[in-house]
Design a protein around this motif. Structure first.
Motif, PDB file in Angstrom:
ATOM      1  N   VAL A 302     -53.803  18.170  26.922  1.00  0.00           N
ATOM      2  CA  VAL A 302     -54.514  16.688  26.924  1.00  0.00           C
ATOM      3  C   VAL A 302     -55.918  16.440  27.421  1.00  0.00           C
ATOM      4  N   ILE A 303     -56.183  17.462  28.104  1.00  0.00           N
ATOM      5  CA  ILE A 303     -57.610  17.307  28.876  1.00  0.00           C
ATOM      6  C   ILE A 303     -58.601  18.055  28.483  1.00  0.00           C
ATOM      7  N   GLU A 307     -63.962  17.153  30.243  1.00  0.00           N
ATOM      8  CA  GLU A 307     -63.321  16.079  30.864  1.00  0.00           C
ATOM      9  C   GLU A 307     -62.701  16.415  32.346  1.00  0.00           C
ATOM     10  N   CYS A 328     -54.412  12.269  35.882  1.00  0.00           N
ATOM     11  CA  CYS A 328     -55.106  11.696  34.570  1.00  0.00           C
ATOM     12  C   CYS A 328     -54.293  12.533  33.365  1.00  0.00           C
ATOM     13  N   ARG A 331     -51.335  10.426  32.089  1.00  0.00           N
ATOM     14  CA  ARG A 331     -51.758   9.431  31.497  1.00  0.00           C
ATOM     15  C   ARG A 331     -52.139   9.811  30.023  1.00  0.00           C
ATOM     16  N   GLN A 332     -52.933  10.751  29.929  1.00  0.00           N
ATOM     17  CA  GLN A 332     -53.148  11.248  28.428  1.00  0.00           C
ATOM     18  C   GLN A 332     -52.094  11.913  27.738  1.00  0.00           C
ATOM     19  N   TRP A 333     -51.344  12.411  28.519  1.00  0.00           N
ATOM     20  CA  TRP A 333     -50.150  12.987  27.699  1.00  0.00           C
ATOM     21  C   TRP A 333     -49.119  11.675  27.049  1.00  0.00           C
ATOM     22  N   HIS A 335     -50.244   9.039  26.571  1.00  0.00           N
ATOM     23  CA  HIS A 335     -50.861   8.213  25.322  1.00  0.00           C
ATOM     24  C   HIS A 335     -50.982   9.347  23.913  1.00  0.00           C
ATOM     25  N   LYS A 336     -51.306  10.501  24.092  1.00  0.00           N
ATOM     26  CA  LYS A 336     -51.599  11.637  23.010  1.00  0.00           C
ATOM     27  C   LYS A 336     -50.258  12.178  22.461  1.00  0.00           C
ATOM     28  N   LEU A 365     -63.678   8.735  31.175  1.00  0.00           N
ATOM     29  CA  LEU A 365     -62.862   9.375  30.213  1.00  0.00           C
ATOM     30  C   LEU A 365     -62.775   8.263  29.219  1.00  0.00           C
ATOM     31  N   SER A 367     -60.591   5.770  26.860  1.00  0.00           N
ATOM     32  CA  SER A 367     -59.002   5.519  27.052  1.00  0.00           C
ATOM     33  C   SER A 367     -58.491   5.698  25.755  1.00  0.00           C
TER      34      SER A 367
END
Length: 367
Positions: A302-303, A307, A328, A331-333, A335-336, A365, A367
């Motif tokens: 996810v990153i 990033e 981070c 949070r991205q996990w 979201h994605k 990054l 959002s």
């Protein structure tokens, strides 16, 4: 007691020899065990979230691991500053277990790699000529790298055999990746086995901090990996509900569905192309190189590399760098990959300089 020439002076001060291979092997193991005890006593060996800082080097390591949503945390980490009692050397390793016994396999390998590597390195040095002369610095560096590479190859082979003999750990359908680095002075040795990843942060000519991937994610669909597996009668394909996720299967196509082409353990597919041979490379560090990130695949899912570099470089306190990167990624996990169980995530951030400064301000990054 034998003193080694300048080509390996930075790797070992002295090595004791006893008559007979068994005596040498036992003596080497005992010596390594003592080094481990000494490192723990002096807070130079870390195998959990935290930091490692030696007063005798400019290295600084930030470490963090977080359990995902699949059960027990199967990630393991280790940092050993002043590796092998060498003031200018640090060892970093990150291990991502998988399968029902993956967490046990990862912990066992985490414990084994530094010790086995030191023993095999001692053997490799002993086999090398002690009166070699080199006309060029390049020749000396290549020979030193060759010794490390051979040591890694022998150590990984021995570790995989040792793991197979552990009756208390069922590694037939469980295993672990292993990504390790050794930094000695300005030399960086990288050994990769699996799909964890090492990314270097370096400064470009225009002063921008950029990422450089140091390893290859060992996935079954890579041409060379797939060819080896298929030549060994293993199969590589995706399931209908997992498009793009290539896995290794036995000839019957039913098990185990391993999303890696190299790993410790996983003996059910060792006869079908999955190997425990690491990809060993090196890099000569320069003043523009700032830090290196080691992280398990959950982070990289996810990153992006860039990033990750920006997240670490913009962290106010280096002590929190690894934790911030993982948070981070969490949070991205969400979201994605909404609806998909979160993977375990772990990271090691190794800084090369006591004071890190960057000429550019990293972009935030999205959002």
């Amino acid at each position: 007691m034998v003193l080694f020439p300048s080509l390996v002076n930075g790797l070992a001060r002295t090595v004791s020899y006893k008559k007979g291979k068994d005596h040498e092997r036992d003596g080497g193991r005992k010596a390594v065990q003592e080094l481990v005890k000494e490192a723990r006593k002096n807070d130079l060996l870390l195998s959990s979230s935290g930091i490692v800082k030696s007063a005798k080097s400019n290295n600084f390591a930030s470490v963090f691991s977080r359990k995902g949503q699949k059960g027990v945390n199967q990630d393991s980490l280790v940092i050993w500053e002043e590796f092998g009692c060498q003031e200018d050397m640090i060892f970093c390793g990150i291990f991502d277990g998988h399968g029902p016994w993956g967490h046990y396999v990862a912990k066992r390998v985490r414990k084994s790699v530094p010790a086995f590597l030191l023993c095999k390195w001692q053997d490799s040095v002993a086999e090398a000529s002690l009166d070699l002369t080199f006309k060029l610095e390049t020749d000396r560096n290549l020979h030193k790298f060759h010794i490390w590479k051979q040591s890694y190859m022998k150590a990984c082979a021995a570790i995989d055999q040792d793991l197979k003999q552990q009756k208390e750990i069922d590694s037939f359908r469980s295993g672990t990746t292993a990504l390790t680095i050794i930094k000695q002075g300005e030399d960086l040795i990288i050994a990769n086995l699996g799909d964890s990843r090492a990314v270097l942060a370096t400064t470009s000519e225009d002063g921008t901090l950029i990422s450089l991937q140091l390893t290859t994610d060992m996935k079954p669909n890579l041409p060379e990996e797939a060819a080896r597996i298929e030549q060994s009668r293993g199969r590589v394909f995706c399931l209908e509900d997992e498009p793009g996720v290539y896995r290794v299967w036995m000839p019957n196509g039913k098990t185990p569905g391993l999303a890696l082409s190299r790993a410790f353990g996983d003996y059910c597919v060792k006869d079908f192309g999955v190997i425990s041979v690491p990809d060993v490379t090196q890099r000569k560090l320069i003043s523009k190189d700032q830090f290196v990130i080691l992280a398990t695949d959950g982070v990289w899912d996810v990153i992006s590399n860039q990033e990750a570099v920006e997240i670490v470089s913009s962290t106010p306190y280096k002590e929190k760098a690894a934790q911030r990167l993982v948070e981070c990624a969490v949070r991205q996990w969400k979201h994605k990959k909404r609806g998909i169980a979160m993977d375990d995530m772990s990271a090691v951030c190794l800084y090369f300089h006591s004071c890190t400064s960057h000429a550019s301000t990293p972009k935030p990054l999205s959002s």
